[in-house]
Enzyme design. Structure first.
Site, short mmCIF file in Angstrom:
data_model
loop_
_atom_site.label_atom_id
_atom_site.label_comp_id
_atom_site.label_asym_id
_atom_site.label_seq_id
_atom_site.Cartn_x
_atom_site.Cartn_y
_atom_site.Cartn_z
N LYS A 78 -7.28 0.76 4.32
CA LYS A 78 -6.13 0.50 5.20
C LYS A 78 -5.58 1.82 5.71
O LYS A 78 -5.49 2.79 4.95
CB LYS A 78 -5.06 -0.27 4.41
N SER A 155 0.57 -7.23 6.19
CA SER A 155 0.14 -6.19 7.09
C SER A 155 -1.29 -5.73 6.88
O SER A 155 -1.86 -5.13 7.78
CB SER A 155 1.08 -5.00 6.95
N SER A 179 1.81 -8.06 1.60
CA SER A 179 0.81 -7.60 2.56
C SER A 179 -0.63 -7.55 2.07
O SER A 179 -1.53 -7.31 2.87
CB SER A 179 1.19 -6.22 3.08
N1 GLN Z 1 5.54 -8.96 5.89
C1 GLN Z 1 6.45 -8.20 5.08
C2 GLN Z 1 7.18 -7.22 5.95
O1 GLN Z 1 7.03 -7.28 7.11
C3 GLN Z 1 5.70 -7.51 4.00
C4 GLN Z 1 4.92 -6.37 4.49
C5 GLN Z 1 4.21 -5.64 3.40
O2 GLN Z 1 4.03 -6.16 2.31
N2 GLN Z 1 3.85 -4.41 3.69
O3 GLN Z 1 7.90 -6.39 5.51
#
Ligand code: GLN
Length: 487
Positions: A78, A155, A179
């Site tokens: 990532k 994400s 995420s």
């Molecule tokens: N979707 C959540 C956010 O937008 C979690 C994102 C994540 O875990 N990096 O913050």
């Protein structure tokens, strides 16, 4: 598709050891596959030459009988992990030309055990999002029913899609509020978020430091256990990384669930959750019963506050972490007549809408007068949520929930932000409490899209989570190569 792409980690290690194929051959297969899956928009950077060089070294090691734990395993990273001399952007324009001079601890550990770096995978900008739509270079397409252009989740959407489309054997991601687990569920793979502190955060671009955790995205539980063993462990460079001993997680896999108590929290059966996902959860409950586990109804009443708490705490930390992108130290600079104007222009041009929104929310809740009203209250509720989990774990060994309220949605279909934030309603509580969780694929829904369920456990009991997850995997028999997956 080459047969080599069908092999999981243990099969690959055995195949190379038995000289059925070489690490270079395998790496070439993956690099070809990355070319063929380009339309899915997963890789921001492919490090082909470096990957081949790493594979040559791996083959040497096999020849000398000095092969390490992940010798020859091709991995996608990532773009939140800093990789030495490979561009690292966090999917943001503000870092579009940033080339780190250092390697994150987690990725370094993988290379030191012989894994091969295929390249950098797209994600939501600074990991803020649940659909991969906030990535500066455009969204990733879910490999399942790809003609329908659905979200891979976020994400870590690029990481999940790369594993699901067989464009990486394993990938690493970060999970701040879901995420790793949510994209794993959307893409039909296994996603593990370890206990906070299990893996070092050093060299990972910070989003919300009290929540961020690295973890593996893989095709099955055993690959996940093998990866985590290598990724985890204390790091003197991260003061929040734990000193806890890292067991051999694969030793847990065959223990079954006989005699274990699995809690089913009633608050996770909320309105708006897909009927089919609830059915999959019931199916998993049956698997557990058939294998001798005891099912216990539990209650986590504060769950309903988790998202609100998360959207105060995470933006607060983000606004502070992202202050460093000022046009002076990192990445993009847009000149202006004064220092302030340079800051404004750089940040105005460099950050996308979602990131700006989080910075504004975060700055607001930290500002004088609002700090007590929002931030401090949120921290108190966060502690209560953690206490609530502690209480429930006195009664049960593990908790079963759906991973997501719905299966993958069409890209561009979620106009309303709150609906987007609701994607994480089942994953965020564990992040706030710092406990480990995994998403395991179970079924396809009537549209042929993957459904995952989540197992949560006590701090540092990732081994037990793998043990329970393995029972789901063996009973569900989910096929990553079935109709509708990327051919
Ligand atoms: N979707 C959540 C956010 O937008 C979690 C994102 C994540 O875990 N990096 O913050």
């Amino acid at each position: 598709m080459s047969e080599l792409l069908r092999l999981n980690v243990s099969q690959v290690l055995e195949g190379i050891r038995k000289k059925e194929f070489s690490a270079v051959e395998l790496t070439r297969c993956y690099l070809d596959r990355i070319e063929k899956t380009k339309v899915l928009n997963m890789y921001l950077e492919v490090s082909a030459d470096r990957a081949i060089k790493m594979a040559q070294i791996a083959d040497e090691k096999y020849k000398n009988n000095t092969a390490r734990l992940l010798e020859g395993i091709p991995i996608g990273v990532k773009d939140m992990f800093c990789t030495e001399s490979i561009k690292t952007t966090a999917s943001s324009k503000i870092l579009e030309n940033f080339v780190p001079t250092y390697e994150s601890t987690v990725s370094k550990k993988l290379w030191e055990e012989g894994a091969i770096n295929l390249g950098k995978l797209s994600c939501d900008e600074f990991a803020m999002g649940s659909s991969n739509e906030t990535a500066a270079k455009g969204n990733v397409i879910n490999p399942w029913r790809s003609e329908e252009k659905r979200s891979p989740g976020g994400s870590s959407g690029g990481s999940a899609a790369a594993v699901a489309s067989k464009s990486a054997l394993c990938a690493i991601g970060t999970d701040t509020g879901g995420s790793i687990r949510q994209p794993a569920a959307f893409c039909g793979i296994v996603g593990m978020k370890p206990t906070y502190g299990r893996c070092s955060r050093w060299g990972i671009i910070a989003f919300a430091s009290s929540l961020d955790q690295a973890g593996p995205l893989t095709r099955n539980i055993s690959d996940s256990a093998t990866m985590l063993k290598v990724m985890a462990g204390h790091d003197p460079k991260d003061s929040t990384s734990s000193l806890e001993n890292v067991p051999n997680f694969n030793d847990f896999l065959d223990k079954g669930v006989k005699g274990l108590k699995i809690g089913i929290p009633k608050e996770y059966d909320r309105k708006g959750i897909s009927e089919e996902i609830l059915k999959s959860k019931e199916k998993v409950i049956d698997f557990f019963k058939q294998n001798g586990a005891e099912i216990v109804n539990v209650s986590l009443p504060l769950t309903k506050y988790a998202l609100s708490v998360y959207y105060i705490v995470a933006p607060a930390e983000a606004s502070s972490n992202l202050a460093r992108y000022d046009g002076v130290r990192y990445g993009l600079r847009v000149d202006g007549d004064s220092l302030d104007i340079m800051y404004e222009k750089t940040r105005g041009v460099g950050f996308g809408d979602e990131v700006k929104r989080r910075i504004m929310i975060g700055t607001y809740v930290l500002s004088s007068g609002y700090y007590d009203a929002y931030y401090l209250k949120a921290q108190k509720v966060r502690r209560l949520i953690k206490n609530e989990f502690d209480e429930v774990f006195k009664k049960v060994n593990y908790i079963l929930t759906p991973t997501t309220p719905t299966t993958s949605f069409k890209l561009g279909s979620t106009q309303d932000l709150l609906t987007m934030y609701l994607n994480d309603v089942f994953t965020v509580p564990a992040s706030l409490a710092g406990i480990p969780g995994i998403s395991v694929p179970v079924d396809l829904d009537k549209n042929g899209l993957p459904i995952g369920v989540q197992i949560l456990g006590k701090p540092f009991d990732e081994g037990g989570i793998f043990q329970v997850g393995k029972v789901i995997e063996d009973s569900a028999n989910f096929d990553l190569f079935s109709e509708g997956s990327y051919k």
